[in-house]
Design a protein around this motif. Structure first.
Motif, mmCIF file in Angstrom:
data_model
loop_
_atom_site.group_PDB
_atom_site.id
_atom_site.type_symbol
_atom_site.label_atom_id
_atom_site.label_comp_id
_atom_site.label_asym_id
_atom_site.label_seq_id
_atom_site.Cartn_x
_atom_site.Cartn_y
_atom_site.Cartn_z
ATOM 1 N N TYR A 195 -84.027 -19.215 -4.460
ATOM 2 C CA TYR A 195 -83.510 -19.087 -5.817
ATOM 3 C C TYR A 195 -82.006 -19.246 -5.759
ATOM 4 O O TYR A 195 -81.412 -19.272 -4.687
ATOM 5 N N VAL A 196 -81.384 -19.383 -6.922
ATOM 6 C CA VAL A 196 -79.925 -19.430 -6.983
ATOM 7 C C VAL A 196 -79.473 -18.073 -7.513
ATOM 8 O O VAL A 196 -79.698 -17.748 -8.676
ATOM 9 N N PRO A 197 -78.853 -17.259 -6.668
ATOM 10 C CA PRO A 197 -78.511 -15.888 -7.064
ATOM 11 C C PRO A 197 -77.259 -15.829 -7.929
ATOM 12 O O PRO A 197 -76.546 -16.820 -8.097
ATOM 13 N N CYS A 198 -76.999 -14.649 -8.453
ATOM 14 C CA CYS A 198 -75.763 -14.413 -9.192
ATOM 15 C C CYS A 198 -74.557 -14.575 -8.278
ATOM 16 O O CYS A 198 -74.665 -14.472 -7.057
ATOM 17 N N ASN A 199 -73.430 -14.788 -8.903
ATOM 18 C CA ASN A 199 -72.176 -14.871 -8.166
ATOM 19 C C ASN A 199 -71.303 -13.683 -8.586
ATOM 20 O O ASN A 199 -70.164 -13.842 -9.002
ATOM 21 N N LYS A 200 -71.871 -12.482 -8.477
ATOM 22 C CA LYS A 200 -71.178 -11.296 -8.958
ATOM 23 C C LYS A 200 -71.539 -10.091 -8.091
ATOM 24 O O LYS A 200 -72.710 -9.805 -7.868
ATOM 25 N N ILE A 201 -70.516 -9.404 -7.626
ATOM 26 C CA ILE A 201 -70.736 -8.203 -6.839
ATOM 27 C C ILE A 201 -71.127 -7.051 -7.753
ATOM 28 O O ILE A 201 -70.563 -6.860 -8.829
ATOM 29 N N GLY A 202 -72.113 -6.303 -7.320
ATOM 30 C CA GLY A 202 -72.533 -5.121 -8.049
ATOM 31 C C GLY A 202 -72.518 -3.914 -7.128
ATOM 32 O O GLY A 202 -72.342 -4.031 -5.912
ATOM 33 N N TYR A 203 -72.714 -2.750 -7.712
ATOM 34 C CA TYR A 203 -72.704 -1.503 -6.955
ATOM 35 C C TYR A 203 -74.002 -0.756 -7.200
ATOM 36 O O TYR A 203 -74.545 -0.774 -8.304
ATOM 37 N N GLY A 204 -74.482 -0.101 -6.162
ATOM 38 C CA GLY A 204 -75.818 0.472 -6.183
ATOM 39 C C GLY A 204 -75.951 1.825 -6.826
ATOM 40 O O GLY A 204 -76.574 2.708 -6.240
ATOM 41 N N HIS A 205 -75.389 2.034 -7.992
ATOM 42 C CA HIS A 205 -75.527 3.308 -8.695
ATOM 43 C C HIS A 205 -75.918 3.088 -10.152
ATOM 44 O O HIS A 205 -75.197 2.415 -10.885
ATOM 45 N N PRO A 206 -77.041 3.669 -10.614
ATOM 46 C CA PRO A 206 -77.318 3.686 -12.047
ATOM 47 C C PRO A 206 -76.466 4.741 -12.729
ATOM 48 O O PRO A 206 -76.124 5.760 -12.132
ATOM 49 N N CYS A 207 -76.089 4.482 -13.971
ATOM 50 C CA CYS A 207 -75.269 5.430 -14.726
ATOM 51 C C CYS A 207 -76.038 5.961 -15.933
ATOM 52 O O CYS A 207 -77.113 5.460 -16.273
ATOM 53 N N VAL A 208 -75.463 6.962 -16.587
ATOM 54 C CA VAL A 208 -76.120 7.638 -17.697
ATOM 55 C C VAL A 208 -75.181 7.672 -18.895
ATOM 56 O O VAL A 208 -74.005 8.036 -18.759
ATOM 57 N N LEU A 209 -75.698 7.294 -20.061
ATOM 58 C CA LEU A 209 -74.968 7.383 -21.318
ATOM 59 C C LEU A 209 -75.656 8.437 -22.181
ATOM 60 O O LEU A 209 -76.876 8.396 -22.358
ATOM 61 N N ILE A 210 -74.877 9.397 -22.696
ATOM 62 C CA ILE A 210 -75.455 10.446 -23.524
ATOM 63 C C ILE A 210 -74.662 10.599 -24.827
ATOM 64 O O ILE A 210 -73.589 10.005 -24.992
ATOM 65 N N ARG A 211 -75.177 11.439 -25.712
ATOM 66 C CA ARG A 211 -74.517 11.778 -26.969
ATOM 67 C C ARG A 211 -73.640 13.018 -26.756
ATOM 68 O O ARG A 211 -74.135 14.147 -26.594
ATOM 69 N N GLY A 212 -72.334 12.830 -26.781
ATOM 70 C CA GLY A 212 -71.428 13.952 -26.585
ATOM 71 C C GLY A 212 -71.489 14.971 -27.704
ATOM 72 O O GLY A 212 -71.261 16.171 -27.482
ATOM 73 N N ASP A 213 -71.825 14.514 -28.916
ATOM 74 C CA ASP A 213 -71.910 15.462 -30.028
ATOM 75 C C ASP A 213 -73.046 16.458 -29.828
ATOM 76 O O ASP A 213 -72.905 17.658 -30.126
ATOM 77 N N LEU A 214 -74.171 15.991 -29.269
ATOM 78 C CA LEU A 214 -75.289 16.890 -29.019
ATOM 79 C C LEU A 214 -74.979 17.825 -27.848
ATOM 80 O O LEU A 214 -75.322 19.014 -27.882
ATOM 81 N N ARG A 215 -74.325 17.285 -26.823
ATOM 82 C CA ARG A 215 -73.949 18.140 -25.690
ATOM 83 C C ARG A 215 -73.084 19.297 -26.179
ATOM 84 O O ARG A 215 -73.306 20.467 -25.805
ATOM 85 N N GLU A 216 -72.098 18.993 -27.011
ATOM 86 C CA GLU A 216 -71.226 20.041 -27.525
ATOM 87 C C GLU A 216 -71.984 20.996 -28.445
ATOM 88 O O GLU A 216 -71.726 22.208 -28.454
ATOM 89 N N LYS A 217 -72.923 20.469 -29.222
ATOM 90 C CA LYS A 217 -73.721 21.297 -30.116
ATOM 91 C C LYS A 217 -74.446 22.396 -29.345
ATOM 92 O O LYS A 217 -74.584 23.524 -29.844
ATOM 93 N N TYR A 218 -74.902 22.065 -28.115
ATOM 94 C CA TYR A 218 -75.663 23.032 -27.327
ATOM 95 C C TYR A 218 -74.772 23.871 -26.417
ATOM 96 O O TYR A 218 -75.263 24.657 -25.599
ATOM 97 N N GLY A 219 -73.460 23.713 -26.542
ATOM 98 C CA GLY A 219 -72.535 24.513 -25.760
ATOM 99 C C GLY A 219 -72.508 24.161 -24.288
ATOM 100 O O GLY A 219 -72.160 25.000 -23.449
#
Length: 507
Positions: free
Chosen positions: A152-176
């Motif tokens: 196959y013809v692979p990407c030409n871009k370096i990546g890093y082996g960590h998944p990340c997490v996106l959350i709702r900061g308003d809900l986090r603050e709501k729950y203290g």
């Protein structure tokens, strides 16, 4: 090696230099001196759900394809809900397919071993992909070699082996809750969202079709595990260790790591953090985060950053927050394993390679497929960055069709790039290491039947465990082990050990 990891992103003015190369500026009668006067229609399959303004994007791309190589591409989607069962069937079904997305997680080793993909030689790249020949990093090819051959013809871009997490900061603050610092914090947050009838979300996390992302987050990265083969075989990274052997490699699903992960997911599932029908749910996980029906999104850093930026503009009151909750664990720097292969059924190999050359390197095509149509979905800024335009929500950066095209030379930063994304990337560039198996690819040629049977067993059992949907974890795992052994697991292990020992000896 540290310095080599940070690839430079060029300004838009510099990007256009690539399209000015003589090979891509010729008329549609010739491409790199090759006759393209006969029009052809190509079929391309990508893995991912259909999204928004796809047809508008594809029409714009085909206008350029017709102009430069006298070809039209018929883009087809393999949805995330059924690609696992339909991918191999599609390749074996007899349809003439010219390009298909593949990756280490998407059957590259399996299908290359079966002979489903054409070998991509240096002569083919030099002749039909002249811009790729100029811009592609040699190391990116090495990571995709199987028995010294590339399929196959692979990407030409370096990546890093960590998944990340996106959350709702308003809900986090709501729950203290304080800002998240661990996976335990994330689990607590999801459970509190599940208990909040007024959260406004359907489920804290839309886990549909996304078990491998959860596994990467909780089951692999959290334990310093680095994948060797298709997110099935791993080794545990030990800082300072250099004498790895095949004895260090193990089948993830037989390990205590996986059993513990299953227990964690059972706990999350039982708490209502995702739907009990998520294994069959085709709702796009990104859309769920964008429209407010999910409070958690797990993906790579760039995609999390793009979604966070969209939310910051459309619903700033949600206060999007990005975390790498495994920042204290090993991060490896590798070229992204995504790419496009040419199936043996292709009747237009030469033109398919030319089309891929344009999609990977022509600035007009690349920007359209990767970011959207300028002045409609995005705005191109004079400093080489891009901004979201009025219609950005109907097409977004990093759409599925572009996964196999990523090229660091043509990547652009968003003008208001999410600050946390920048911070995390800077940290990764400082702490990342080279994987001891960075150049290894497993050839399944000698164990093709066993490997195919093992993949079928995986599909039957593992996705339910990844989402904590099995009532009896021990019983389900025991049944899986029995079926895996019958499928030829030991045969695969022995062959992998032979190839790995040869690889380590050669190093």
């Amino acid at each position: 090696m540290k310095k080599a990891k940070k690839l430079v992103t060029l300004s838009l003015a510099a990007l256009t230099a690539l399209s000015a190369l003589p090979v891509s500026a010729e008329s549609a009668k010739e491409y790199n001196g090759i006759d393209v006067s006969t029009p052809v229609e190509l079929t391309l399959y990508y893995v991912g759900n259909e999204y928004g303004d796809e047809q508008m994007i594809f029409d714009a791309v085909n206008e350029i394809m017709q102009e430069k190589i006298n070809a039209t591409i018929n883009f087809k989607s393999l949805s995330m809900s059924d690609y696992a069962t339909n991918y191999s069937l599609l390749l074996a079904g007899g349809e003439s397919i010219d390009l298909i997305y593949t990756s280490q997680w998407c059957f590259y080793t399996d299908e290359a071993g079966k002979g489903a993909f054409l070998e991509i030689t240096d002569d083919m790249i030099q002749t039909y992909m002249p811009m790729t020949a100029e811009s592609q990093a040699e190391a990116s090819y090495q990571q995709g070699m199987i028995d010294g051959k590339l399929y196959y013809v692979p990407c030409n871009k370096i990546g890093y082996g960590h998944p990340c997490v996106l959350i709702r900061g308003d809900l986090r603050e709501k729950y203290g809750l304080d800002e998240l610092t661990s996976l335990e914090d994330l689990t607590t947050y999801m459970k509190m969202v599940a208990e909040d009838a007024d959260s406004g979300v359907a489920f804290p996390y839309n886990a549909s079709l996304n078990g491998r992302n959860i596994q990467a987050l909780y089951g692999a990265t959290a334990n310093n595990l680095i994948s060797v083969v298709d997110n099935n075989f791993y080794y545990e990274y030990v800082e300072g260790k250099t004498d790895y052997t095949a004895d260090d490699i193990f089948y993830l699903y037989e390990s205590d790591y996986f059993r513990e992960f299953c227990e964690q997911m059972k706990d999350c599932s039982s708490a209502g953090t995702w739907s009990m029908s998520s294994i069959n749910n085709q709702t796009d996980v990104k859309d769920s985060m964008l429209n407010g029906t999910s409070a958690v999104y797990i993906e790579n850093l760039g995609t999390c950053g793009s979604v966070a930026n969209s939310i910051a503009q459309s619903n700033p009151e949600w206060q999007p927050e990005i975390y790498d909750l495994n920042l204290d664990k090993v991060s490896t720097a590798i070229y992204d394993a995504d790419g496009y292969a040419i199936p043996y059924s292709s009747k237009n190999v030469e033109r398919a390679l030319m089309a891929l050359d344009l999609m990977k390197n022509d600035p007009d095509v690349y920007v359209t497929m990767r970011y959207g149509i300028p002045d409609y979905h995005i705005t191109l800024n004079e400093d080489g960055t891009w901004s979201q335009a009025e219609n950005y929500g109907t097409w977004s950066y990093g759409a599925a069709v572009s996964w196999g095209l990523k090229n660091s030379v043509l990547e652009m930063d968003q003008d208001n790039k999410f600050p946390t994304e920048i911070e995390i990337m800077d940290q990764w560039e400082e702490i990342s290491v080279d994987s001891p198996t960075v150049g290894f690819s497993f050839s399944t040629t000698n164990v093709a039947d066993a490997w195919a049977s093992l993949s079928d067993v995986y599909t039957q059992y593992i996705p339910l465990l990844q989402l904590g949907l099995s009532e009896d974890i021990d019983g389900w795992l025991d049944e899986f082990y029995t079926m895996a052994e019958a499928a030829g697991l030991q045969e695969v292990k022995d062959e992998l050990a032979t190839q790995l020992n040869a690889y380590f000896e050669a190093k």
